[in-house]
Design an enzyme around this catalytic site. Sequence first.
Site, PDB file in Angstrom:
ATOM      1  N   CYS A 172       3.491   1.432   2.895  1.00 32.48           N
ATOM      2  CA  CYS A 172       4.712   0.440   2.581  1.00 32.48           C
ATOM      3  C   CYS A 172       5.462   1.467   1.557  1.00 32.48           C
ATOM      4  O   CYS A 172       6.690   1.529   1.605  1.00 32.48           O
ATOM      5  CB  CYS A 172       4.348  -0.601   1.791  1.00 32.48           C
ATOM      6  SG  CYS A 172       3.519  -1.766   2.791  1.00 32.48           S
TER       7      CYS A 172
ATOM      8  N   ASP B  16       1.276 -26.082  -1.437  1.00 32.60           N
ATOM      9  CA  ASP B  16       2.614 -26.040  -0.816  1.00 32.60           C
ATOM     10  C   ASP B  16       2.268 -25.885   0.827  1.00 32.60           C
ATOM     11  O   ASP B  16       1.064 -25.396   1.083  1.00 32.60           O
ATOM     12  CB  ASP B  16       3.336 -24.962  -1.360  1.00 32.60           C
ATOM     13  CG  ASP B  16       4.655 -24.560  -0.542  1.00 32.60           C
ATOM     14  OD1 ASP B  16       5.340 -25.507  -0.266  1.00 32.60           O
ATOM     15  OD2 ASP B  16       5.080 -23.394  -0.401  1.00 32.60           O
TER      16      ASP B  16
ATOM     17  N   CYS C  36       0.702  -0.967  -0.148  1.00 28.53           N
ATOM     18  CA  CYS C  36       0.011  -0.006   0.063  1.00 28.53           C
ATOM     19  C   CYS C  36       0.879   1.240   0.189  1.00 28.53           C
ATOM     20  O   CYS C  36       1.963   1.052   0.108  1.00 28.53           O
ATOM     21  CB  CYS C  36      -1.046  -0.138   1.168  1.00 28.53           C
ATOM     22  SG  CYS C  36      -0.009   0.182   2.696  1.00 28.53           S
TER      23      CYS C  36
END
Length: 730
Positions: free
Chosen positions: A48, A448, A45
Amino acid sequence: MTTELRQFGSACPACSAAPLAEATARGPAGETGRKLFLSLPGIHCAGCITGVEKALMAQPGVADARVNLTLRRATVEAAPEVTAAALAAALGHAGYEAHELDAGARAVTETDRAGRDLMMRLAVSGFASMNVMLLSIAVWSGAEGPTRDMFHWISAAIAIPAVLFSAQPFFRSAWGALRARRMNMDVPIVLAIVLAVATSLWETALSGKHAYFDAAIALTFFLLAGRYLDHRTRAIARSAAEELAALEVPRAWRLSGGTETEVPVAALAVGDMVRVRPGGRMPVDGVIAEGTSELDRSLLTGETAPVFATAGTAVSAGEVNLTGPLTIRATAVGQDTSLHRMTDLVAIAESGRANYTPLADAAAKLYAPGVHILAALSFVGWYLYSGDVRTALNIAAAVLIITCPCALGLAVPAVTTAASGRLFRKGMLIKDATALERLAEVDTVVFDKTGTLTMGTPEPTNLASHPREALEVAMALAEGSSHPLSRALAEAARAAGIKPARLDGPKEVPGHGTEARWRGLRVRLGRAEWTGAEAPGEGTAAWLAVEGEAPRAFTFTDRLRPGAAEAVAALLAAGQAVHLISGDSEGAVRDMADRLGIANWEAGVLPAGKAARVAEFSASGARVLMVGDGLNDTAALAAAHASISPATALDAARVASDIVLLGTDLSPIAEAMEVARRGTRRIRENFRIATVYNIVAVPVAVIGLATPLVAALAMSLSSITVSLNALRLR
């Protein structure tokens, strides 16, 4: 330490509120040396972006730092002495994962040229269409003779250049198909447009009453709208193979004659001695000649336990050196490294997926020849009946326009756009135009483990079982280490209100742990063998040894990702075959499978093995959905029938996947599969609507009751109907 769990950078508190945006920061004016590129897979965002740019601008020698949120990368202008590795380390300390990108291996493109081109052509055709329609009103109102001819010629002057410019995507596509001696949906589209313009010119030149320039330009506008919708559903994504190549280390420190020299990795040769510092990524395959450390192989193998490494240990390109400096003797460089071989695996897997035939393409193979045959028969029949070329040509043009596959062209993008919008609100980004079609066919789901079903971060499980004094000593030792388990232990102890003990002479011993003196006693926190503990069983632990006391074990678990249990339960309830395939140890994988109720699991599977297992499932008739996040999953993601990766995944994994989970919650996966099935049903309904429309409208055009203008209006009505049906998904 006994093991390490993967970490993708800190969560940003602004992510829940800040809008998606790009921001730039400019440093002080001055001469800069070069541009450096960093991959930032963990940013989400505007908060960040601000944090990353602030951390970069605080570094000496950095003149400018720009973060592109869409591409999740930073472009830094810095002095020649500033290295990308130093900037990545600074961002790591600030809580953001960063990887150096080789500008030579990866072209950085920050604009969507294809989307801008389509939008520009759409705008031109829309503007021209409005003007030609205004001129047509005068003709429809009863203009006659020279006045009518003048309006027709003005319409021609507007419509013909607009069509020549705006319809270029269809012209290129149709010409490419014809050169390859095949048919696609754009061939009848181009014929309809060209015939409408040609007929209108002929009528205008002969002072005819009807010209259909408005039909030609309106047809172009509607078709471009469908093409732009289709483009918007696609991710303007780079090749996963190119992303893998960009993650290869571009420079290395070569030892020669006792001196270190920074050289491009391309200049290394087999037999060279290479120095890899703590936190550095291996640039080559080789064997450790000197040094002791721990290696993080999780990005390549999925194994969460760091491997103790000393002289004689084999290493692979892409592995991370954790704690101590190492000297590597290169045994494979460049295209011969294990990381480059993985790149080749991904490229092969991606090409295999390209064999999928979308529903629209399948419809085009049947539809296009039928349209051409019908228009040709109409022309021949009316010419034989009336002997008038103008009448026959007008009717043939009306047939082509009324059967123009505009509704078919909108059938898929209208649905995928509606479905994509719904899933985006649920935290899922659809990247590929055929992803929903393929997801609807899935009957087998492969997960995974590390970073996918789990958060990839260690979490202490037994702090409460230790006395406070032991916790204080352990916290003090953990704060002096950069090891992931130490960081997790220190954070958990701090959150529990523990104060660190006062230690003397703390130091980190590469490959083993941290030691110091406490009240005159030697204390150690680290691997079991180093602290005098018995060989550990299965599980993850760090051991605290206080001189004269028995070692204490601090156990860790990989935190389960939110929604993982709900997603697996919903998939099993829906009748999906669920598999867990991981490169992690058998004990960790078995515990996770038991925890989530997954009966089919495999441990210790290498990247090539994952792709091979997906291929085996596919060969047996299964349609596989792969959910993964690491480099070791990338080939399997590309090979699967459909694929999903979390937003915290590496760039390479996100690029190889069809769908990206924007949040941390896995629970929307089951809903995405249901939306995909409903979307596919809507697409088939749209095809049926288009078919019924043609069954009703074509006879009207063939018997001469529809002019090209009426045909264009009918075609528009069918397109609107298809779009409204697609909106039911929302």
